[in-house]
Design a protein around this motif. Structure first.
Motif, mmCIF file in Angstrom:
data_model
loop_
_atom_site.group_PDB
_atom_site.id
_atom_site.type_symbol
_atom_site.label_atom_id
_atom_site.label_comp_id
_atom_site.label_asym_id
_atom_site.label_seq_id
_atom_site.Cartn_x
_atom_site.Cartn_y
_atom_site.Cartn_z
ATOM 1 N N UNK A 78 0.827 -1.201 0.000
ATOM 2 C CA UNK A 78 0.000 0.000 0.000
ATOM 3 C C UNK A 78 0.863 1.253 0.000
ATOM 4 N N UNK A 79 1.944 1.246 0.781
ATOM 5 C CA UNK A 79 2.824 2.409 0.841
ATOM 6 C C UNK A 79 3.506 2.638 -0.509
ATOM 7 N N UNK A 80 3.953 1.569 -1.131
ATOM 8 C CA UNK A 80 4.599 1.706 -2.441
ATOM 9 C C UNK A 80 3.608 2.234 -3.482
ATOM 10 N N UNK A 81 2.369 1.816 -3.386
ATOM 11 C CA UNK A 81 1.350 2.323 -4.301
ATOM 12 C C UNK A 81 1.176 3.831 -4.123
ATOM 13 N N UNK A 108 4.186 5.652 -5.613
ATOM 14 C CA UNK A 108 4.134 5.669 -7.081
ATOM 15 C C UNK A 108 3.078 6.643 -7.595
ATOM 16 N N UNK A 109 1.994 6.812 -6.814
ATOM 17 C CA UNK A 109 0.918 7.733 -7.200
ATOM 18 C C UNK A 109 1.196 9.173 -6.748
ATOM 19 N N UNK A 110 2.390 9.400 -6.200
ATOM 20 C CA UNK A 110 2.833 10.735 -5.790
ATOM 21 C C UNK A 110 1.912 11.340 -4.721
ATOM 22 N N UNK A 111 1.598 10.543 -3.701
ATOM 23 C CA UNK A 111 0.668 10.958 -2.665
ATOM 24 C C UNK A 111 1.407 11.389 -1.393
ATOM 25 N N UNK A 112 0.749 12.252 -0.628
ATOM 26 C CA UNK A 112 1.192 12.602 0.710
ATOM 27 C C UNK A 112 0.244 11.909 1.692
ATOM 28 N N UNK A 113 0.786 11.210 2.681
ATOM 29 C CA UNK A 113 -0.047 10.358 3.520
ATOM 30 C C UNK A 113 0.486 10.297 4.951
ATOM 31 N N UNK A 120 -7.565 23.551 12.516
ATOM 32 C CA UNK A 120 -7.652 22.098 12.461
ATOM 33 C C UNK A 120 -6.642 21.562 11.467
ATOM 34 N N UNK A 121 -6.014 20.437 11.829
ATOM 35 C CA UNK A 121 -4.999 19.867 10.952
ATOM 36 C C UNK A 121 -5.526 19.548 9.568
ATOM 37 N N UNK A 122 -6.775 19.090 9.503
ATOM 38 C CA UNK A 122 -7.343 18.735 8.208
ATOM 39 C C UNK A 122 -7.463 19.912 7.271
ATOM 40 N N UNK A 123 -7.722 21.094 7.830
ATOM 41 C CA UNK A 123 -7.839 22.276 6.981
ATOM 42 C C UNK A 123 -6.474 22.837 6.607
ATOM 43 N N UNK A 124 -5.481 22.662 7.481
ATOM 44 C CA UNK A 124 -4.133 23.151 7.188
ATOM 45 C C UNK A 124 -3.377 22.215 6.253
ATOM 46 N N UNK A 125 -3.839 20.973 6.152
ATOM 47 C CA UNK A 125 -3.146 19.989 5.318
ATOM 48 C C UNK A 125 -4.203 19.153 4.593
ATOM 49 N N UNK A 126 -4.847 19.770 3.605
ATOM 50 C CA UNK A 126 -5.971 19.131 2.918
ATOM 51 C C UNK A 126 -5.557 18.298 1.721
ATOM 52 N N UNK A 127 -4.266 17.960 1.654
ATOM 53 C CA UNK A 127 -3.763 17.164 0.526
ATOM 54 C C UNK A 127 -3.473 15.722 0.935
ATOM 55 N N UNK A 128 -3.820 15.380 2.180
ATOM 56 C CA UNK A 128 -3.573 14.009 2.648
ATOM 57 C C UNK A 128 -4.409 13.027 1.858
ATOM 58 N N UNK A 129 -3.747 11.971 1.358
ATOM 59 C CA UNK A 129 -4.460 10.971 0.559
ATOM 60 C C UNK A 129 -4.998 9.829 1.413
ATOM 61 N N UNK A 130 -4.195 9.340 2.354
ATOM 62 C CA UNK A 130 -4.574 8.169 3.143
ATOM 63 C C UNK A 130 -4.025 8.307 4.563
ATOM 64 N N UNK A 131 -4.668 7.602 5.482
ATOM 65 C CA UNK A 131 -4.152 7.444 6.845
ATOM 66 C C UNK A 131 -3.954 5.961 7.094
ATOM 67 N N UNK A 132 -2.713 5.566 7.264
ATOM 68 C CA UNK A 132 -2.386 4.162 7.486
ATOM 69 C C UNK A 132 -2.073 3.952 8.963
ATOM 70 N N UNK A 133 -2.259 2.751 9.420
ATOM 71 C CA UNK A 133 -1.922 2.407 10.806
ATOM 72 C C UNK A 133 -0.983 1.201 10.820
ATOM 73 N N UNK A 134 -0.390 0.975 11.964
ATOM 74 C CA UNK A 134 0.498 -0.168 12.158
ATOM 75 C C UNK A 134 -0.165 -1.100 13.158
#
Length: 519
Positions: free
Chosen positions: A26-29, A32-37, A199-213
């Motif tokens: 998932x991280x490699x995807x 490759x898709x040039x995402x910030x996450x 709010x963090x979501x408004x200051x950083x609205x380019x987040x593509x995904x939130x992953x967990x461990x």
């Protein structure tokens, strides 16, 4: 000799280690898709260890220039964002020098700007733009502890990353991963410059995904403990392995700390097989010692957002409308304190079920002077009737003063009873707690020598409370095998006199004899 790690990132040459916990596919995807996450998980769950190993792997493959950096030191700058950016850029300088050498283009830029001290609110973005434009490979950033930044420093970093996002990958990092405890959506940032909460979501609205461990699976915990067996010859019984997973639910720090206490503190002769009883002793030692990991949990309990949720869970309040969609619930889940199971909110694991109420009632325990010897029968068994009789009188006389300053208002009576019981039981037995939001009750199973005593706690919310409590108490006694049952019902209505509230009587439900205590 290797050991179980309980402090900081894993060193594979010194610590037992479970690998392959990231969802690399998932991280490699996303890369490759040039995402910030975001990759978020509770403290000391293995995030840094996993990411550092993954970054090393990416650089060895040669397709990208990947950099791991920890920017926690900029926390001290708080809302002085120029000072904060200076610290962050200096951290980048050291990390680039260490990973890519003195000739790297990014290092040349940083040395110049840091020497001239010509740093402004756009310097971080300008550095990333220059570095990306002059790199022979696309740049990947893995920024650890970003959620430790405070105020305008955090806002500045987030907004500069947003501003340059459109220019990736040739003129800005191709992908950025924030590594931390919280998701960006949970950032509540006070801006001194704006005099407002951002709010963090408004200051950083380019987040593509939130992953967990994920926590360790039972198989991974067994693998970790077997590494110790292979190294030293010290074995774990199957019952001990099962019990370790039950206590920790695979939480990495707890898993390591429990085994470290058992194998390197309590039973240093590695010819001794680790049993369930040894792990039980280790568990009690960890709780009483309050290591850093547990100390951090205690500090979180004072946050209003955490208090709102944990108070309801300890109280097992069926009237609280808290769901997985609630922002405070999401936040407390991200901290690793609770989990959702069968539509109920539960404390994340049995260790935390012990830790949290003990932490919240520790001040109460210190003020209680009762001794267990005062509540023993001539044969040494615990006289639970005498103990609860004493508590009823104590609660009637002192609860108003004791509970007025308690932050956890709803669960205050529960915590006071737990503190009273813990003070008496300490050293002679153990208390096992079961509670979750939506169950409408708290179950305390007391093991004292050969005695198995159930104390069920309920709050009177309707005329059906007594009947429900008797049925629940009898069913749970049957389930866990407790032979003595007590049902404690707290009446929160202030317009009722103590004489009306307080009563004691013996009831029978099915084949169970249950003593009911009204308060």
């Amino acid at each position: 000799m290797k050991t179980f790690n309980t402090t900081g990132p894993i060193k594979q040459e010194k610590n037992y280690y479970i690998s392959h916990r990231l969802n690399e596919r998932e991280i490699r995807f996303l890369i490759d898709q040039e995402k910030y996450f975001v990759l978020h998980a509770p403290r000391q769950s293995g995030k840094t260890t996993a990411i550092v190993a993954f970054v090393k792997e990416l650089n060895q493959e040669g397709r990208y220039k990947a950099l791991y950096i920890n920017i926690e030191s900029a926390q001290a700058a708080r809302s002085d964002f120029i000072k904060g950016l200076t610290i962050i850029l200096n951290n980048f300088k050291l990390a680039i020098l260490d990973n890519f050498g003195a000739k790297d283009s990014g290092l040349v830029f940083l040395e110049k700007i840091l020497e001239t001290k010509n740093i402004n609110g756009a310097s971080f973005g300008e550095f990333l733009q220059f570095w990306s434009q002059n790199s022979d490979k696309p740049i990947l950033l893995f920024i650890d502890e970003i959620d430790s930044l405070v105020g305008d420093t955090l806002i500045s970093v987030l907004r500069q990353l947003c501003a340059g996002y459109i220019n990736r990958p040739k003129s800005f990092p191709q992908a950025v991963c924030f590594v931390g405890v919280r998701d960006v959506r949970d950032y509540r940032i006070w801006s001194d410059s704006d005099q407002a909460t951002v709010l963090g979501g408004s200051a950083f609205n380019i987040k593509a995904e939130s992953l967990t461990l994920a926590d360790f699976s039972k198989e991974q915990l067994t693998d970790l403990y077997n590494q110790h067996t292979q190294e030293t010859g010290q074995k774990f019984t199957q019952e001990a392995l099962d019990y370790a997973f039950y206590l920790t639910q695979g939480q990495p720090w707890l898993t390591n700390a429990l085994a470290y206490q058992a194998c390197f503190k309590d039973k240093t002769e590695h010819t001794t097989t680790i049993t369930k009883d040894i792990l039980e002793t280790a568990k009690e030692a960890l709780i009483k010692r309050q290591d850093t990991h547990l100390d951090v949990l205690y500090s979180r309990l004072n946050e209003p957002r955490v208090r709102n949720v944990i108070d309801a869970v300890i109280n097992s309040d069926t009237t609280m409308q808290l769901s997985e969609d609630n922002d405070d619930v999401k936040y407390v889940i991200d901290l690793g304190l609770i989990k959702i199971d069968q539509h109920n909110l539960w404390i994340a694991n049995p260790m935390y079920k012990e830790v949290l109420p003990r932490a919240l009632s520790s001040a109460m325990q210190l003020k209680l002077s009762s001794r267990s010897v005062d509540y023993k029968n001539p044969d040494g068994t615990l006289n639970m009737h005498k103990l609860l009789e004493k508590f009823v009188q104590f609660y009637r006389e002192n609860s108003a003063d004791w509970l007025k300053d308690v932050h956890y208002k709803e669960s205050g009576p529960h915590l006071l009873l737990m503190a009273f019981l813990q003070r008496i039981i300490n050293g002679g037995g153990t208390i096992h707690r079961e509670y979750a939001l939506g169950r409408g009750r708290v179950d305390l199973s007391i093991h004292y020598g050969t005695q198995r005593i159930l104390v069920e706690i309920k709050v009177k919310r309707s005329e059906r409370t007594l009947d429900e409590g008797l049925e629940q108490t009898a069913n749970y006694m049957d389930q866990v095998g407790d032979t003595e049952g007590h049902l404690v019902i707290f009446n929160p209505h202030k317009d009722i006199s103590w004489d009306e509230k307080v009563f004691t009587r013996v009831e029978r439900f099915n084949d169970k004899v249950i003593t009911v205590w009204g308060l």
